[in-house]
Write an enzyme that holds these catalytic residues in place. Sequence first.
Site, PDB file in Angstrom:
ATOM      1  N   SER A   1      78.462  21.128  68.323  1.00 50.15           N
ATOM      2  CA  SER A   1      79.085  20.138  69.211  1.00 50.15           C
ATOM      3  C   SER A   1      80.314  19.506  68.569  1.00 50.15           C
ATOM      4  CB  SER A   1      78.069  19.051  69.571  1.00 50.15           C
ATOM      5  OG  SER A   1      77.758  18.275  68.438  1.00 50.15           O
TER       6      SER A   1
ATOM      7  N   THR B   1      78.388  15.232  69.485  1.00 51.89           N
ATOM      8  CA  THR B   1      79.588  14.589  68.954  1.00 51.89           C
ATOM      9  C   THR B   1      79.169  14.004  67.619  1.00 51.89           C
ATOM     10  OG1 THR B   1      80.369  13.971  71.155  1.00 51.89           O
ATOM     11  CG2 THR B   1      81.162  12.609  69.364  1.00 51.89           C
TER      12      THR B   1
ATOM     13  N   THR C   1      84.536  15.859  68.331  1.00 48.40           N
ATOM     14  CA  THR C   1      83.649  16.610  69.218  1.00 48.40           C
ATOM     15  C   THR C   1      84.321  17.853  69.749  1.00 48.40           C
ATOM     16  OG1 THR C   1      82.172  16.363  71.134  1.00 48.40           O
ATOM     17  CG2 THR C   1      84.362  15.448  71.367  1.00 48.40           C
TER      18      THR C   1
ATOM     19  N   ARG D   1      89.124  19.267  80.420  1.00 50.98           N
ATOM     20  CA  ARG D   1      88.299  18.053  80.455  1.00 50.98           C
ATOM     21  C   ARG D   1      88.388  17.332  79.095  1.00 50.98           C
ATOM     22  NH1 ARG D   1      83.829  15.955  77.218  1.00 50.98           N
ATOM     23  NH2 ARG D   1      82.628  14.598  78.544  1.00 50.98           N
TER      24      ARG D   1
ATOM     25  N   THR E   1      78.266   8.575  71.318  1.00 47.12           N
ATOM     26  CA  THR E   1      78.016   9.977  71.661  1.00 47.12           C
ATOM     27  C   THR E   1      77.304   9.956  73.002  1.00 47.12           C
ATOM     28  OG1 THR E   1      75.858  10.025  70.590  1.00 47.12           O
ATOM     29  CG2 THR E   1      77.724  10.644  69.242  1.00 47.12           C
ATOM     30  N   GLY E   2      77.281  11.083  73.675  1.00 51.07           N
ATOM     31  CA  GLY E   2      76.632  11.116  74.988  1.00 51.07           C
ATOM     32  C   GLY E   2      77.639  11.527  76.033  1.00 51.07           C
TER      33      GLY E   2
HETATM   34  N1  GLY Z   1      80.846  12.107  74.005  1.00 57.46           N
HETATM   35  C1  GLY Z   1      81.524  13.329  73.885  1.00 57.46           C
HETATM   36  C2  GLY Z   1      82.046  13.859  75.133  1.00 57.46           C
HETATM   37  O1  GLY Z   1      81.633  13.456  76.200  1.00 57.46           O
HETATM   38  O2  GLY Z   1      82.895  14.741  75.064  1.00 57.46           O
END
Ligand code: GLY
Length: 318
Positions: free
Chosen positions: A45, A168, A186, A196, A219-220
């Site tokens: 990730s 992340t 990340t 994105r 993170t998330g």
């Molecule tokens: N929190 C990392 C992402 O949504 O890319």
Amino acid sequence: MLIIASSNGAIGIEAAMRALLKGGSALDAVEIGIRLVEANPDEHSVGYNGYPNIVGELELDASIMDGRSLNSGAVALMRGFPYAISVARQVMERELPHVLLAGQGAERFAREIGAEQREETLTEEIRAVWRKRLASTKESGDIPDLTDETPLLDLVKLTTDPERVLGTVNFIAIDSVGDIASGVSTSGWAWKYPGRIGDSPIIGAGNFADNRYGACACTGMGEMAIRAGTARSLVLYLKMGLSLQEAARRAMEDLRDLAGDYIGGMNLIALNKDGQRIGLSSRAGGSYIYQTGDMDSYQECEREVVTIPMRWGGEARE
Ligand code: GLY
């Protein structure tokens, strides 16, 4: 001296603390710690060998923030340069009046400053996982042709599973003179739509540090932290005089106000200027790590839970 990190930062936290003990700055510690995670091929990730987007390209996002000055640097959608955190730091430190560079501009900047480049940022193992995932979207089991004209909306919907494909790394450090820095890196949401950008390179969303109060990193599901300004909210709550515990709880609870269908999980780590620390998650079972200057190795702690009702594709999710 204190460093806190998301649990996948275990590979880097002790080297980051050694840097602090040798007199390095909080910024140095954050960069050193995150680089070791970015280099880890088993971490899918972050950095090298992360999960790619839906068309099989690894697009990296990262940011770093200096709590002394609120100076920040960030890159997004960067391909071919695995150490996104170092490029982000250079965006902050070079003669450049910008905070965030994305895509081809970030890559051009990385080339210009001689950042370490890799011809191939994915291993065959991860390419195989991507091909399998893509093939699962077709009844025939074939991999769809992917040209610039291929419609991707249906593919992205079919391959979306935020609980399994997000990740992340977060690092926050306080150095020997009390300066605070925070960093996030990340590869974003696996199988994401090309272009994105998540919360990690967005100062105020996934990352915020201010020497006077404290710092937070997330993170998330980045879309949520962007909408709620989560990292900045937590530090603003500290500025308003709330305790770290209450500020962190409020920043998480703010996410409950987000309307709409696509609401997933969120996690944050934070510390205040006095060296108190906290980790929160919207789901049970999460952990984060920390190390102080007098510890030989890091310790892992449970994150406290603040639930956020999750909704996905019209359905409530556990
Ligand atoms: N929190 C990392 C992402 O949504 O890319």
